[in-house]
Design an enzyme around this catalytic site. Structure first.
Site, short mmCIF file in Angstrom:
data_model
loop_
_atom_site.label_atom_id
_atom_site.label_comp_id
_atom_site.label_asym_id
_atom_site.label_seq_id
_atom_site.Cartn_x
_atom_site.Cartn_y
_atom_site.Cartn_z
N ARG A 148 -4.37 -8.28 -20.56
CA ARG A 148 -5.34 -7.92 -21.61
C ARG A 148 -4.73 -7.01 -22.68
NH1 ARG A 148 -8.00 -3.13 -21.11
NH2 ARG A 148 -9.99 -3.83 -21.92
N GLU A 163 1.67 -8.10 8.84
CA GLU A 163 2.03 -6.69 9.05
C GLU A 163 2.82 -6.13 7.87
OE1 GLU A 163 0.73 -5.06 11.45
OE2 GLU A 163 1.77 -3.24 10.84
N ASP A 206 -10.09 2.50 -24.59
CA ASP A 206 -10.49 2.35 -23.19
C ASP A 206 -10.17 3.61 -22.40
OD1 ASP A 206 -11.48 -0.19 -23.08
OD2 ASP A 206 -9.56 -1.13 -22.63
N PRO A 212 0.82 -1.22 0.00
CA PRO A 212 0.00 0.00 0.00
C PRO A 212 0.85 1.27 0.00
CG PRO A 212 -0.16 -1.12 2.13
CD PRO A 212 0.63 -2.02 1.22
C1 LIG Z 1 -2.15 -5.69 6.06
S1 LIG Z 1 -1.14 -5.28 4.68
C2 LIG Z 1 0.26 -4.53 5.46
C3 LIG Z 1 0.17 -3.05 5.59
C4 LIG Z 1 1.39 -2.41 6.21
N1 LIG Z 1 1.44 -2.69 7.61
C5 LIG Z 1 1.35 -0.91 6.00
O1 LIG Z 1 0.81 -0.20 6.85
O2 LIG Z 1 1.83 -0.42 4.96
C6 LIG Z 1 -0.55 -6.83 4.16
C7 LIG Z 1 -0.16 -6.92 2.71
O3 LIG Z 1 -1.28 -6.70 1.87
C8 LIG Z 1 -0.86 -6.15 0.63
N2 LIG Z 1 -1.61 -4.90 0.41
C9 LIG Z 1 -2.49 -4.34 1.26
N3 LIG Z 1 -3.03 -3.24 0.75
C10 LIG Z 1 -2.50 -3.08 -0.48
C11 LIG Z 1 -2.66 -2.11 -1.50
N4 LIG Z 1 -3.47 -1.07 -1.39
N5 LIG Z 1 -1.95 -2.27 -2.66
C12 LIG Z 1 -1.10 -3.31 -2.81
N6 LIG Z 1 -0.90 -4.25 -1.85
C13 LIG Z 1 -1.59 -4.15 -0.71
C14 LIG Z 1 0.65 -5.94 0.72
O4 LIG Z 1 1.28 -7.01 0.08
C15 LIG Z 1 0.87 -5.93 2.23
O5 LIG Z 1 2.18 -6.33 2.56
#
Ligand SMILES: C[S@@+](CC[C@H](N)C(=O)[O-])C[C@H]1O[C@@H](n2cnc3c(N)ncnc32)[C@H](O)[C@@H]1O
Length: 249
Positions: free
Chosen positions: A153, A115, A168, A88
């Site tokens: 795609r 985490e 698109d 994220p």
């Molecule tokens: C619970 S999340 C961890 C968040 C992390 N503690 C932070 O605050 O940045 C667990 C995993 O979900 C994935 N993930 C969660 N949200 C995401 C997003 N918006 N985009 C991409 N991957 C995401 C990632 O691989 C991340 O390591």
């Protein structure tokens, strides 16, 4: 193209990789899609891939060893062009990023859970960190599926009608114009006459104007990044005047 996903939940990909357009692309040999459990590379008898964070605090952190070993095993067969960490905190994933990735031969996606990851994975293993939006999911599997779908795609031969991807939303920088199909009238709502006229130049002009209108109404910030023709600018000026008149009424 070869796409490998490193995940603790490879079973989540079975349906997505085997169904619809992705499934057909794999069948035709345009893409090879593989979900690999990186727990198989844990190198310890319990298959442990996570541990508590140094310094304390809640949650478990993915250890570097299994993920490094899994990527290195893939590198022995063919060196992946891009090693993408789903995260994220990463750069926002966009249509232009999908287009960029669609030109590569081999992509590896690493799905986090819990985490997050040991920081050395970010610093010393990956080429890209990508996010699908400003919200937090439980794992990287759904973001990986989103990205793989939008990349695959775009590969030549995947969509029956190649030109549909060209118009698109976002590909042209604009949101796409509205579509209509049969019947020509449904519950009293008619298809715009121009679309039934058979006049291709008029249809093109209508579609361009509708795309400009839609983008102006829904995502005006997209217009700022575009080089617009004098005709487009004239149309937008008329739209703005129309809006101004409505506000003054
Ligand atoms: C619970 S999340 C961890 C968040 C992390 N503690 C932070 O605050 O940045 C667990 C995993 O979900 C994935 N993930 C969660 N949200 C995401 C997003 N918006 N985009 C991409 N991957 C995401 C990632 O691989 C991340 O390591």
């Amino acid at each position: 193209m070869k796409v490998d996903v490193l995940t603790l939940f490879p079973e989540m990909f079975t349906g997505v990789f085997g169904t619809s357009i992705l499934g057909k692309a794999a069948e035709k040999g345009i893409v090879s899609l593989q979900a690999i459990n990186f727990r198989d590379y844990a190198g310890n008898k319990h298959g442990q891939v996570d541990d508590t964070p140094y310094g304390g605090g809640g949650g478990m952190v993915l250890k570097p060893d299994a993920i490094f070993a899994a990527v290195e095993a893939l590198q022995q067969s063919s060196s992946p062009a891009r090693i993408i960490l789903l995260c994220p905190q990463g750069q926002p994933f966009t249509q232009s990023k999908a287009e960029e990735l669609s030109k590569e031969d081999h992509l590896v996606f690493i799905c986090g859970h819990y985490e997050g990851y040991d920081e050395r994975i970010r610093k010393h293993l990956v080429t890209d960190e990508l996010s699908i939006g400003d919200y937090v999911l439980t794992g990287g599997e759904l973001p990986a599926m989103v990205m793989i779908d939008s990349v695959v795609r775009l590969l030549p031969g995947v969509l029956g009608n190649e030109s549909s991807a060209i118009t698109d939303s976002f590909s042209t920088g604009l949101l796409e114009y509205p579509h209509y199909t049969r019947p020509a009238e449904f519950r009293g709502w008619k298809v715009p006459d121009v679309l039934l006229s058979g006049h291709h130049a008029h249809i093109e002009t209508w579609r361009r104007e509708q795309a400009l209108r839609r983008t102006w109404e829904r995502r005006p910030e997209l217009l700022e990044k575009l080089e617009l023709s004098p005709k487009d600018l004239k149309f937008l000026a008329a739209l703005k005047a129309e809006e101004q008149n409505q506000q003054n009424e």
